[in-house]
Design a protein around this motif. Structure first.
Motif, short mmCIF file in Angstrom:
data_model
loop_
_atom_site.label_atom_id
_atom_site.label_comp_id
_atom_site.label_asym_id
_atom_site.label_seq_id
_atom_site.Cartn_x
_atom_site.Cartn_y
_atom_site.Cartn_z
N GLU A 103 -0.93 5.00 -1.06
CA GLU A 103 -2.30 4.90 -0.62
C GLU A 103 -2.22 5.51 1.01
O GLU A 103 -1.45 5.32 1.90
CB GLU A 103 -2.68 3.46 -0.24
N ARG A 132 2.34 1.99 -3.35
CA ARG A 132 1.05 2.59 -4.29
C ARG A 132 0.63 4.01 -3.70
O ARG A 132 -0.30 4.68 -4.25
CB ARG A 132 -0.03 1.66 -4.23
N ARG A 173 0.84 -1.25 -0.03
CA ARG A 173 0.01 -0.11 0.00
C ARG A 173 1.02 1.33 -0.09
O ARG A 173 0.45 2.26 -0.62
CB ARG A 173 -0.87 0.12 1.29
#
Length: 475
Positions: free
Chosen positions: A203, A201, A198
């Motif tokens: 996020e 990415r 995560r």
């Protein structure tokens, strides 16, 4: 006295192996000695026996389907209800067992679907006599472990994808531990790996503090990672990669992994070791192929003999999702370098059945059609020696020019002269006539290079004339 004109020049017809000719355009290098498996790994014959035992039901159903003949699957690849009923009666199984064995047979390559019609895979033909075929069939099932059991209903697709991406790291831990690993340790590693994914990415969680909803071990869709870990272990157990808890027999009906620890079976341990070795082989290549783009990887593999090249293809593929890897290879195949085009389809052979839909789609593209047709013919079990027979005369001529372009770009002049022997035409004039008509974008360059390389002045003159005619648009 022999004529100096090319009128009666005959071309010796030999088996057409376009990629072999292009591969000889670059040098080979020595390979490292074959690595030895970890101490305690059973011999291949015993591993193959275990693989056959795991897939015994799938092989039995595949043989039944072969005897049934003309068995057509549904649009999603599943067996129609009538076939499930017939198989259940013939094999004394429940309908649930039939459907499960059918899915495993497809995943292991024991059954292949061609336009919806079920056919026995080549592995089924060699199942009882070829240990390598049995092991590769099980590895194909192992690679598709995430399809063995349905994921938790409350888990979002992104959470499932993250766990699937993280499982190789868990398997590596199980392999390196050489024994059982307690589930809390695996859950901690899974939590860390999902957090890393995560972060990669970028996020950023929005809304309430994630700790209030269960911390990092919870997924946004509501399924805790502990539940997803239980699903992953259950699926790995179902395909025979994990030792059943408390000595209970593993099977497709295993719902979840209910033990407090996990341990790889000899098959699972061997398969993880093989994958780690493949990654090491790729990492030791001069270009570090596993981290490279498809184009850079193929250029690095061009100097290898077919066996080591296949090992690097598999290592590169293992680090990527199948769909993304296939699309990247096909993008390279659409480029201008004919050598990379041929090598891209060699790499697609290492992908196998998952690449079939994409290869069928590009068979409609003129530039890739000959390669795609040859790939599909061999994938369906055809004899590689007779594979060129599936091409039309025009397709064979196009492929001859494309391979000649690869040799001209990367090889020596004598290789280009010898490439004449692989043409399907019976004489040089006929070859030149059909080469001019086929419309390959590299026709002029190939003919000019061939004329410069050929030692026969009369033939070289005829080839130069053909090149000039193509260049000027004359007949």
């Amino acid at each position: 006295m022999t004529s100096r004109t090319p009128r009666d020049s005959r071309l010796r017809l030999v088996p057409r192996q376009p990629i072999a000719a292009a591969r000889r355009a670059v040098s080979t290098r020595a390979t490292r000695p074959a690595p030895r498996p970890p101490e305690g790994t059973p011999p291949p014959a015993e591993l193959a026996r275990q693989a056959r035992a795991v897939l015994a039901g799938a092989a039995r159903l595949a043989h039944w389907a072969d005897r049934a003949g003309s068995l057509r699957a549904g649009s999603d690849g599943s067996l129609p209800q009538t076939a499930v009923t017939d198989a259940a009666e013939a094999l004394a199984l429940t309908p649930h067992q039939v459907r499960a064995d059918w899915d495993r047979a497809r995943l292991a390559g024991l059954v292949e679907l061609h336009d919806g019609l079920a056919r026995p895979g080549w592995r089924l033909r060699a199942w009882d006599r070829d240990d390598i075929a049995a092991l590769r069939g099980w590895v194909a099932l192992f690679d598709a472990w995430s399809l063995a059991l349905p994921a938790p209903a409350d888990a979002g697709p992104s959470a499932v994808a993250e766990v699937v991406e993280a499982v190789p790291q868990l398997l590596s831990l199980l392999h390196l531990s050489a024994g059982p690993v307690r589930l809390p340790v695996l859950l901690d590693m899974l939590t860390q790996r999902v957090a890393e994914l995560r972060t990669e990415r970028c996020e950023v969680p929005y809304g309430p503090d994630p700790d209030a909803a269960g911390g990092p071990a919870s997924d946004a869709a509501g399924a805790p990672l502990a539940e997803l870990l239980d699903w992953a272990l259950g699926a790995l157990l179902a395909v025979g990669a994990l030792v059943p808890p408390d000595g209970a027999p593993a099977g497709v009906d295993e719902g979840r992994h209910h033990g407090q620890e996990a341990q790889l079976t000899p098959l699972g341990n061997w398969s993880v070791w093989v994958k780690l070795e493949q990654i090491c082989v790729a990492a030791q290549s001069p270009a570090g192929n596993i981290e490279q783009s498809a184009e850079a990887m193929l250029r690095g593999c061009a100097r290898l003999t077919p066996g080591p090249a296949r090992a690097e293809y598999r290592a590169w593929l293992a680090a990527r999702s199948v769909g993304a890897a296939v699309e990247e290879l096909l993008t390279v195949a659409r480029g201008e370098d004919a050598l990379l085009r041929g090598l891209a389809f060699e790499a697609l052979r290492a992908v196998g059945a998952p690449a079939e839909p994409a290869v069928r789609a590009v068979a409609e593209e003129p530039g890739l059609r000959p390669y795609a047709l040859l790939w599909l013919f061999e994938h369906e079990g055809g004899d590689p020696e007779t594979a060129p027979d599936v091409l039309t005369r025009e397709e064979s001529t196009w492929l001859w020019v494309d391979t000649a372009a690869a040799v001209a770009d990367h090889g020596e002049t004598q290789l280009l002269v010898r490439h004449l022997d692989s043409a399907v035409q019976g004489s040089v004039p006929r070859l030149l006539e059909e080469v001019r008509a086929v419309g390959h974008p590299r026709t002029v360059q190939v003919l000019v290079a061939l004329a410069a390389a050929h030692p026969d002045p009369a033939l070289a003159k005829a080839v130069r004339r053909a090149a000039f005619q193509v260049h000027t648009g004359g007949a």
